[in-house]
Design an enzyme around this catalytic site. Structure first.
Site, PDB file in Angstrom:
ATOM      1  N   HIS A 123      64.906  30.557  91.466  1.00  0.00           N
ATOM      2  CA  HIS A 123      63.818  31.400  91.979  1.00  0.00           C
ATOM      3  C   HIS A 123      63.343  30.782  93.296  1.00  0.00           C
ATOM      4  CE1 HIS A 123      59.659  32.994  92.039  1.00  0.00           C
ATOM      5  NE2 HIS A 123      60.093  33.927  91.205  1.00  0.00           N
ATOM      6  N   ASP A 200      62.601  23.838  85.726  1.00  0.00           N
ATOM      7  CA  ASP A 200      61.734  25.001  85.881  1.00  0.00           C
ATOM      8  C   ASP A 200      61.892  25.840  84.611  1.00  0.00           C
ATOM      9  OD1 ASP A 200      60.742  27.523  86.318  1.00  0.00           O
ATOM     10  OD2 ASP A 200      61.748  27.840  88.235  1.00  0.00           O
ATOM     11  N   GLN A 203      61.138  30.719  82.619  1.00  0.00           N
ATOM     12  CA  GLN A 203      61.759  31.777  81.810  1.00  0.00           C
ATOM     13  C   GLN A 203      62.236  31.258  80.457  1.00  0.00           C
ATOM     14  OE1 GLN A 203      61.807  34.937  82.534  1.00  0.00           O
ATOM     15  NE2 GLN A 203      61.052  34.781  84.640  1.00  0.00           N
ATOM     16  N   LYS A 226      53.821  34.277  81.472  1.00  0.00           N
ATOM     17  CA  LYS A 226      55.108  34.780  80.975  1.00  0.00           C
ATOM     18  C   LYS A 226      55.269  34.520  79.477  1.00  0.00           C
ATOM     19  CE  LYS A 226      57.275  33.982  85.451  1.00  0.00           C
ATOM     20  NZ  LYS A 226      57.636  35.247  86.068  1.00  0.00           N
ATOM     21  N   CYS A 364      63.047  37.626  93.589  1.00  0.00           N
ATOM     22  CA  CYS A 364      62.711  36.323  94.195  1.00  0.00           C
ATOM     23  C   CYS A 364      63.869  35.343  94.083  1.00  0.00           C
ATOM     24  CB  CYS A 364      61.452  35.722  93.572  1.00  0.00           C
ATOM     25  SG  CYS A 364      59.995  36.686  93.884  1.00  0.00           S
TER      26      CYS A 364
HETATM   27  N1  PMP Z   1      60.690  30.141  88.336  1.00  0.00           N
HETATM   28  C1  PMP Z   1      61.224  31.148  87.650  1.00  0.00           C
HETATM   29  C2  PMP Z   1      62.574  30.962  87.019  1.00  0.00           C
HETATM   30  C3  PMP Z   1      60.530  32.344  87.521  1.00  0.00           C
HETATM   31  O1  PMP Z   1      61.057  33.358  86.835  1.00  0.00           O
HETATM   32  C4  PMP Z   1      59.260  32.482  88.104  1.00  0.00           C
HETATM   33  C5  PMP Z   1      58.476  33.778  88.017  1.00  0.00           C
HETATM   34  N2  PMP Z   1      59.221  34.920  88.223  1.00  0.00           N
HETATM   35  C6  PMP Z   1      58.736  31.394  88.806  1.00  0.00           C
HETATM   36  C7  PMP Z   1      59.477  30.248  88.896  1.00  0.00           C
HETATM   37  C8  PMP Z   1      57.395  31.450  89.446  1.00  0.00           C
HETATM   38  O2  PMP Z   1      56.419  31.588  88.462  1.00  0.00           O
HETATM   39  P1  PMP Z   1      54.908  31.924  88.847  1.00  0.00           P
HETATM   40  O3  PMP Z   1      54.981  33.120  89.753  1.00  0.00           O
HETATM   41  O4  PMP Z   1      54.267  32.214  87.547  1.00  0.00           O
HETATM   42  O5  PMP Z   1      54.359  30.734  89.534  1.00  0.00           O
END
Ligand code: PMP
Length: 406
Positions: A123, A200, A203, A226, A364
């Protein structure tokens, strides 16, 4: 134990609504999951009964609120099996947690020419903070490639990990493809060369049981929203030996021991990394979300979501011209696809008219889209409250849109 989905659905008031005259079927859970009444009530209770700024308070409400905040920290600790609660830092979410590590770890340990390793399926929030550090400090970002199925190619990992490598930062599960990465292998191989690893878990924590001690990762980060919790709150787990040695991220109230114009000393963990009034109602909400997930049981959630994934892949694969992105053997309940040359945005817009909420675009993860040479995908991501009936509606909707464009 099998789970009662209809009972679970009743916990989520938002699901019971019509969108464009059709019952809502929500498949955008990888972006954010909905909140059960238990979480909404926990946040409501903060503001209706004990709201007060935390720590340092001598009065009753402040003590109650501080206790609730610290209880939430222990819930996070237990949830990921962290050894100590002071190794759990509350952040605004995954993004802030990674920025914290990039900044504080970067300031403390990285110099020009040092390498940080990420992967091709990250991401943006696990790419851009490191690129900022490339600019600021002249570090070098290296990228683990993926194969066509969306799995990390680890054949050359040992060559990747050089004496200049100072950190490996990879996703546990890809938000765009659903791939579950072999993070234990990566951690072990990095540790064999004394290189720390950040995971990270944005997910992952909602789909599978995470045990940071068994993984032996150095950092693990995730977001509350999430995992059926509120927005604006997340957690960073870090081994205390790293956190103690890292520079603070932000300066302000609570993160200090003493302040004078001659110099300032910093507070102990976790407060050193929690400058300013934290989102204590968010933390309480995240704690309630963890209670909620624990009550259902992550193994039950995982088994049910795998059923949905298999069913969804099987049904959608019957649609002529459908192309899936992310067909890894180990995969969470995320289905990314394009049908023929129908632009994902057109597909998503038309599905919305049928009450079907999917996400479209690059998710993203633009470097990942570049790997596949596509502008984006349509993504359906399932949570514990989704049903096979909803998937049937999705399949019928995708078929209908495909015929319209044929
Ligand atoms: N890493 C991953 C794998 C994600 O899916 C996301 C959110 N789509 C993020 C980081 C960022 O998370 P947040 O927007 O809640 O900070």
């Amino acid at each position: 134990m099998s789970i009662d989905i209809q009972k679970i659905r009743k916990d989520f008031p938002i699901l019971d609504q019509m969108v464009h005259g059709k019952p809502l079927a929500y498949f955008d859970n990888a972006a954010t999951a909905h909140k059960p009444q238990q979480v909404i009530d926990a946040i409501d209770e903060v503001y209706t009964t004990y709201n007060s700024n935390i720590h340092r308070g001598v009065h009753h409400l402040s003590n109650v609120c501080t206790q609730a905040f610290e209880d939430a920290r222990v819930k996070v600790q237990n949830f990921i099996n962290a050894p100590h609660s002071h190794e759990v830092i509350f952040t605004r979410g995954t993004t802030e947690a990674i920025n914290l590590i990039a900044t504080s770890f970067g300031e403390s340990f990285l110099k020009a020419g040092d390498e940080v390793i990420v992967s091709q399926l990250e991401h943006h929030s696990n790419i851009v903070p490191w690129q900022l550090l490339e600019k600021r400090k002249g570090i070098v970002l290296k990228v683990i490639p993926i194969n066509d199925a969306g799995e990390l190619v680890l054949d050359d990992l040992d060559d990747f990990l050089t004496e200049r490598t100072k950190l490996v930062a990879v996703a546990h599960i890809s938000n765009a493809l659903g791939t579950i990465n072999p993070i234990k292998t990566i951690i072990d191989r990095a540790h064999a060369k004394s290189i720390p690893v950040m995971i990270d878990g944005a997910q992952a924590v909602q789909h599978l049981k995470v045990d940071v001690q068994a993984l032996d990762c150095d950092f693990y980060v995730f977001s509350g929203h999430k995992i059926y919790g509120p927005t604006g709150i997340g957690a960073l787990y870090g081994k205390e030996e790293w956190l103690n040695k890292m520079e603070p991220y932000q300066g302000g109230g609570e993160m200090i021991q003493t302040v004078s114009f001659d110099g300032t000393t910093f507070n102990e963990l976790p407060f050193k990394f929690e400058a300013g009034t934290p989102d204590y109602s968010g933390a309480v909400g995240m704690g309630a979300a963890i209670d909620y997930v624990n009550a259902i049981g992550l193994e039950n959630i995982a088994a049910y979501e795998q059923e949905l994934l298999e069913y969804g892949m099987e049904q959608l694969s019957q649609i002529p011209g459908i192309q899936f992105y992310g067909t890894a053997k180990e995969k969470a309940s995320v289905i990314s696809f394009i049908v023929g040359n129908i632009h994902p945005f057109d597909m998503g817009t038309m599905l919305d008219k049928l009450g079907l909420a999917v996400r479209t675009g690059h998710h993203c993860a633009q470097p990942l889209m570049q790997r596949y040479n596509i502008p984006g995908t349509v993504r359906a991501s399932f949570a514990v409250y989704n049903t096979k009936e909803e998937i049937d509606r999705l399949v019928a909707g995708v078929k209908r849109v495909s015929l319209l464009f044929a």
